[in-house]
Design a protein around this motif. Structure first.
Motif, short mmCIF file in Angstrom:
data_model
loop_
_atom_site.label_atom_id
_atom_site.label_comp_id
_atom_site.label_asym_id
_atom_site.label_seq_id
_atom_site.Cartn_x
_atom_site.Cartn_y
_atom_site.Cartn_z
N LEU A 168 -38.14 -30.81 -28.01
CA LEU A 168 -37.79 -30.23 -29.24
C LEU A 168 -38.36 -28.91 -29.69
CD1 LEU A 168 -37.23 -33.34 -31.60
CD2 LEU A 168 -35.45 -32.13 -30.29
N ASN A 169 -39.79 -28.62 -29.36
CA ASN A 169 -40.23 -27.40 -29.19
C ASN A 169 -39.71 -26.39 -28.56
OD1 ASN A 169 -42.36 -28.39 -31.04
ND2 ASN A 169 -43.97 -28.63 -29.52
N ILE A 170 -39.10 -26.76 -27.35
CA ILE A 170 -38.44 -25.89 -26.53
C ILE A 170 -37.27 -25.51 -27.02
CG2 ILE A 170 -37.55 -25.39 -24.19
CD1 ILE A 170 -39.57 -27.04 -23.18
N VAL A 171 -36.35 -26.60 -27.52
CA VAL A 171 -35.17 -26.15 -28.09
C VAL A 171 -35.19 -25.17 -29.36
CG1 VAL A 171 -33.11 -27.26 -29.45
CG2 VAL A 171 -33.96 -28.19 -27.42
N PRO A 187 -23.39 -14.95 -26.54
CA PRO A 187 -23.82 -16.42 -27.25
C PRO A 187 -24.14 -17.41 -26.34
CG PRO A 187 -21.36 -15.97 -27.27
CD PRO A 187 -21.85 -14.72 -26.84
N CYS A 188 -25.14 -18.08 -26.84
CA CYS A 188 -25.55 -19.36 -25.71
C CYS A 188 -25.39 -20.70 -26.38
CB CYS A 188 -26.85 -18.93 -25.27
SG CYS A 188 -27.05 -17.64 -24.48
N ASP A 189 -25.37 -21.59 -25.89
CA ASP A 189 -25.60 -23.01 -26.15
C ASP A 189 -26.65 -23.83 -25.87
OD1 ASP A 189 -23.08 -23.29 -27.94
OD2 ASP A 189 -22.00 -23.22 -26.17
N VAL A 190 -27.37 -24.35 -26.59
CA VAL A 190 -28.78 -25.22 -26.01
C VAL A 190 -28.27 -26.94 -26.35
CG1 VAL A 190 -30.04 -24.82 -28.11
CG2 VAL A 190 -31.05 -25.32 -25.96
N TYR A 191 -28.75 -27.43 -25.39
CA TYR A 191 -28.44 -28.96 -25.64
C TYR A 191 -29.73 -29.59 -25.05
CZ TYR A 191 -23.57 -27.43 -25.31
OH TYR A 191 -22.22 -26.63 -25.49
N SER A 192 -29.95 -30.88 -25.80
CA SER A 192 -31.23 -31.61 -25.77
C SER A 192 -30.69 -33.08 -25.25
CB SER A 192 -32.21 -31.51 -26.95
OG SER A 192 -33.39 -32.35 -26.43
N SER A 193 -31.23 -33.39 -24.04
CA SER A 193 -31.23 -34.95 -23.76
C SER A 193 -29.90 -35.61 -23.45
CB SER A 193 -31.76 -35.75 -24.52
OG SER A 193 -33.34 -35.19 -24.66
N ASP A 194 -28.84 -35.28 -24.25
CA ASP A 194 -27.62 -36.22 -24.23
C ASP A 194 -26.56 -35.51 -23.45
OD1 ASP A 194 -28.90 -38.67 -25.15
OD2 ASP A 194 -28.68 -37.72 -27.42
N VAL A 195 -26.78 -34.30 -22.93
CA VAL A 195 -25.47 -33.63 -22.28
C VAL A 195 -25.78 -33.53 -20.93
CG1 VAL A 195 -24.14 -31.50 -22.29
CG2 VAL A 195 -24.76 -32.36 -24.39
N TYR A 226 -27.07 -35.29 -14.04
CA TYR A 226 -28.24 -35.50 -14.57
C TYR A 226 -28.32 -35.34 -16.25
CZ TYR A 226 -29.74 -35.47 -9.76
OH TYR A 226 -29.89 -35.67 -8.33
N TYR A 227 -29.38 -35.77 -16.74
CA TYR A 227 -29.47 -35.59 -18.24
C TYR A 227 -30.59 -34.65 -18.21
CZ TYR A 227 -26.10 -39.12 -19.93
OH TYR A 227 -24.99 -39.72 -20.28
N PRO A 228 -30.63 -33.47 -18.44
CA PRO A 228 -31.87 -32.67 -18.42
C PRO A 228 -32.43 -32.75 -19.65
CG PRO A 228 -30.33 -31.36 -17.67
CD PRO A 228 -29.60 -32.64 -18.00
N ASP A 229 -33.73 -32.40 -19.98
CA ASP A 229 -34.24 -32.63 -21.37
C ASP A 229 -33.82 -31.40 -21.96
OD1 ASP A 229 -35.91 -34.95 -21.23
OD2 ASP A 229 -37.34 -33.81 -19.78
N VAL A 230 -33.54 -30.18 -21.48
CA VAL A 230 -33.19 -29.28 -22.26
C VAL A 230 -32.10 -28.26 -21.19
CG1 VAL A 230 -33.48 -26.93 -23.45
CG2 VAL A 230 -34.99 -28.98 -23.31
N VAL A 231 -30.78 -28.13 -21.54
CA VAL A 231 -30.07 -27.12 -20.81
C VAL A 231 -29.55 -26.19 -21.71
CG1 VAL A 231 -28.32 -28.75 -21.18
CG2 VAL A 231 -28.01 -27.19 -19.36
N LEU A 232 -29.43 -24.96 -21.13
CA LEU A 232 -28.86 -23.76 -21.88
C LEU A 232 -27.78 -23.26 -21.09
CD1 LEU A 232 -29.66 -21.45 -24.14
CD2 LEU A 232 -30.52 -20.35 -22.46
N THR A 233 -26.67 -22.81 -21.72
CA THR A 233 -25.58 -22.31 -21.17
C THR A 233 -25.03 -21.01 -21.92
OG1 THR A 233 -23.35 -22.29 -20.02
CG2 THR A 233 -23.97 -23.65 -22.15
N CYS A 234 -24.88 -19.78 -21.08
CA CYS A 234 -24.56 -18.65 -21.74
C CYS A 234 -23.17 -18.12 -21.27
CB CYS A 234 -25.68 -17.63 -21.62
SG CYS A 234 -27.00 -17.83 -22.60
N LEU A 279 -46.56 -20.45 -24.10
CA LEU A 279 -46.87 -22.13 -23.86
C LEU A 279 -47.22 -22.69 -25.20
CD1 LEU A 279 -46.59 -21.39 -20.83
CD2 LEU A 279 -48.69 -22.83 -20.46
N ALA A 280 -47.86 -21.74 -26.11
CA ALA A 280 -48.61 -22.24 -27.43
C ALA A 280 -47.02 -22.98 -28.12
CB ALA A 280 -49.08 -21.22 -28.34
N ASP A 281 -45.88 -22.37 -28.11
CA ASP A 281 -44.89 -22.80 -28.75
C ASP A 281 -44.22 -24.19 -28.22
OD1 ASP A 281 -44.89 -20.77 -30.70
OD2 ASP A 281 -43.46 -19.55 -29.35
N ILE A 282 -44.37 -24.12 -26.67
CA ILE A 282 -43.90 -25.38 -26.21
C ILE A 282 -44.90 -26.47 -26.49
CG2 ILE A 282 -43.77 -26.47 -23.59
CD1 ILE A 282 -43.26 -23.73 -22.37
#
Length: 201
Positions: A52-55, A67-75, A86-94, A184-187
């Motif tokens: 969630l920190n990464i998202v 524009p981009c879309d970010v998804y977490s865990s369930d896509v 696969y279900y990545p923890d975070v995925v970004l598509t632009c 990394l501090a944000d992650i």
């Protein structure tokens, strides 16, 4: 041991369509690899916090205004060359990715927060499957037990893959598909490394 090739002719083979339909109503998530499905284990609270920190720190548009879309865990991500989902923890598509409401085919960034049970798969099977995605520009494997991010990135000029490691909370990773830094501090914001990431088993 007698090895039997898994083919559509075998009774144990599950088609992609059957998997996708079953996954819509399944109680637990499953990943799919060439006719076989694998139940996914639950995640720790630290694992979820990191994802969630990464998202939260990924912008929803590139510097050029795309524009981009970010998804977490369930896509899901479809890795068609590997016949896998696969279900990545975070995925970004632009890029416009309207193939299906439940998965994406053209991610530019994938993140896996690794654990004891998934580390080998994240660094071998998934690495190869993700690198075969023509749209993918970066793949991050993020450790839970200490500050450590393995950064796989594709060179824009010739398409070759390179890897770098980041272990200092003062460091930043420039994400190529966004051309923006991720610190990394944000992650790892809010993560207490004096406590174990996962219970011993």
């Amino acid at each position: 041991m007698l090895a039997v090739k898994n083919t559509p002719e075998n009774s144990g083979y599950i088609t992609e369509q059957a998997y996708l339909e079953g996954e819509k109503t399944a109680e637990f998530r499953h990943e799919y690899v060439d006719g076989q499905i694998y139940a996914m284990a639950g995640t720790s609270r630290r694992h979820n916090r990191i994802a969630l920190n990464i998202v939260r720190h990924l912008p929803l548009q590139r510097q050029d205004g795309t524009p981009c879309d970010v998804y977490s865990s369930d896509v899901k991500v479809r890795a068609s060359k590997r016949k896998s989902f696969y279900y990545p923890d975070v995925v970004l598509t632009c890029t416009p990715d309207n193939a299906d409401a439940y998965y994406v085919e053209q991610p530019c960034l994938i993140v896996e927060v690794t654990s004891k049970s998934t580390d080998w798969k994240d660094r071998s099977e998934k690495l190869l499957a993700y690198q075969a995605l023509e749209s993918l520009q970066a793949y991050l494997i993020v450790a839970q037990d200490k500050p450590h991010v393995t950064f796989y990135y594709r060179q824009a000029d010739d398409g070759t893959w390179w890897v770098a490691a980041f272990e200092d909370l003062d460091q930043e990773i420039t994400l190529p598909c966004l051309d923006t830094p991720l610190a990394l501090a944000d992650i790892y914001a809010g993560v207490d490394f004096t406590q174990p990431a996962e219970p011993d088993r």
